[in-house]
Design a protein around this motif. Structure first.
Motif, mmCIF file in Angstrom:
data_model
loop_
_atom_site.group_PDB
_atom_site.id
_atom_site.type_symbol
_atom_site.label_atom_id
_atom_site.label_comp_id
_atom_site.label_asym_id
_atom_site.label_seq_id
_atom_site.Cartn_x
_atom_site.Cartn_y
_atom_site.Cartn_z
ATOM 1 N N PRO A 142 -1.257 3.790 -4.604
ATOM 2 C CA PRO A 142 -0.220 3.006 -3.921
ATOM 3 C C PRO A 142 -0.486 2.840 -2.438
ATOM 4 O O PRO A 142 -0.178 1.802 -1.861
ATOM 5 C CB PRO A 142 1.057 3.815 -4.158
ATOM 6 N N PHE A 143 -1.095 3.858 -1.808
ATOM 7 C CA PHE A 143 -1.403 3.751 -0.379
ATOM 8 C C PHE A 143 -2.401 2.630 -0.123
ATOM 9 O O PHE A 143 -2.231 1.825 0.799
ATOM 10 C CB PHE A 143 -1.945 5.094 0.111
ATOM 11 N N LEU A 146 -0.713 -0.617 -0.567
ATOM 12 C CA LEU A 146 0.140 -0.875 0.585
ATOM 13 C C LEU A 146 -0.656 -1.449 1.737
ATOM 14 O O LEU A 146 -0.202 -2.363 2.430
ATOM 15 C CB LEU A 146 0.799 0.433 0.990
ATOM 16 N N VAL A 149 -1.121 -5.002 1.022
ATOM 17 C CA VAL A 149 0.125 -5.739 1.242
ATOM 18 C C VAL A 149 0.304 -6.036 2.723
ATOM 19 O O VAL A 149 0.634 -7.162 3.124
ATOM 20 C CB VAL A 149 1.326 -4.938 0.696
ATOM 21 N N LEU A 150 0.045 -5.037 3.568
ATOM 22 C CA LEU A 150 0.202 -5.242 5.008
ATOM 23 C C LEU A 150 -0.798 -6.282 5.519
ATOM 24 O O LEU A 150 -0.452 -7.149 6.318
ATOM 25 C CB LEU A 150 0.014 -3.920 5.750
ATOM 26 N N ALA A 153 0.381 -9.610 4.480
ATOM 27 C CA ALA A 153 1.549 -10.020 5.256
ATOM 28 C C ALA A 153 1.133 -10.500 6.635
ATOM 29 O O ALA A 153 1.646 -11.510 7.134
ATOM 30 C CB ALA A 153 2.531 -8.860 5.376
ATOM 31 N N ALA A 157 1.718 -14.257 7.719
ATOM 32 C CA ALA A 157 2.600 -14.597 8.837
ATOM 33 C C ALA A 157 1.883 -15.496 9.825
ATOM 34 O O ALA A 157 2.446 -16.445 10.351
ATOM 35 C CB ALA A 157 3.083 -13.319 9.522
#
Lengths: 164, 99
Positions: A142-143, A146, A149-150, A153, A157
């Motif tokens: 999961p790390f 993550l 995901v960052l 993102a 953005a």
């Protein structure tokens, strides 16, 4: 124990007042500043709950980074910096009964489930070392997810907010 | 300290956040209300971590904080895009998906 409860009561009262101001104030910048009060209160509650690493992360990420993003968002969308009467929906009163019913349901469930159960006394405090062992041990996958995901993102953005 | 005092505080924060999401029209304020909701959830994670003497709550709270940061970044990017195209961030004006 008494000191902890007094501290909890003071911080909780400040947090609730500040949270109500976040959703009722008619000034976007004031809402952001009240949100800072709520987030600091949450960090203080984490320290009361013996989670110092999460508290420090809360201060760094929320009060440091997220709040700057909110203020930039306010600035770039040219929201009125002063008072603004058009922040609420036409049917904003509908939110009050919804929130009250939701809180009543949750309060009944919590009181029935936990009653006056007490927190265990401090013989099994979780240390930061244990948290890191957990993150880089069983929760490593999961790390990694993550971090992607960052990354997505950040790129997303930039692509969204880019000119043309 | 009671277990319930933290859980009830989190419930209050959650309900205030839900009220904010329903009542607010300005997109930036809706994102702030979502932050209130996420913080209420995190408070529950940490309270249960202390109650059960387990590390899992801390790990999940850290992951939720990271996801929330990503969510705010993308959310504000979307808000800026909407502002550039519409010159407004009032959520009532974005009604193309209404039947």
């Amino acid at each position: 124990m008494i000191a902890q409860n007094i501290g909890f009561a003071i911080i909780a009262a400040v947090m609730i007042i500040a949270a109500v101001r976040v959703v009722t104030t008619s000034n976007v910048v004031h809402a952001a500043l009240w949100l800072v009060v709520v987030l600091s209160g949450v960090a203080a509650q984490y320290i009361l709950l013996a989670a110092e690493f999460v508290a420090v992360t809360q201060v760094l990420v929320y009060i440091g980074a997220v709040m700057v993003l909110f203020l930039f968002g306010t600035m770039l969308t040219r929201s009125r910096i002063g008072r603004d009467s058009g922040l609420n929906n036409t049917y904003w009163k509908l939110g009050i009964p919804v929130a009250l019913v939701l809180f009543a349901a949750m309060a009944v469930a919590l009181v029935n489930s936990f009653g006056d159960e007490r927190m265990p006394t401090d013989d099994n405090i979780v240390s930061t070392q244990q948290v890191s062992d957990q993150i880089f041990g069983p929760y490593l996958l999961p790390f990694w997810a993550l971090s992607f995901v960052l990354l997505a993102a950040v790129i997303g953005a930039i692509v969204l907010a880019r000119k043309d | 300290m009671l277990v319930n005092q933290f859980l009830l505080l989190a419930a209050v924060l959650f309900c205030i956040g839900v009220y904010g999401v329903i009542a607010r029209k300005n997109a930036v304020l809706v994102l702030m209300s979502i932050e209130l909701i996420l913080n209420a959830v995190n408070l529950n994670f940490i309270a249960f971590a202390l109650r059960n003497g387990s590390t899992d709550g801390h790990t999940f709270a850290l992951y939720v904080i990271a996801i929330a940061a990503a969510e705010v970044g993308v959310g504000l990017g979307l808000v800026l895009l909407v502002y550039r195209n519409r010159k407004t961030i009032s959520l009532d004006d974005l009604s193309e998906m209404k039947g």
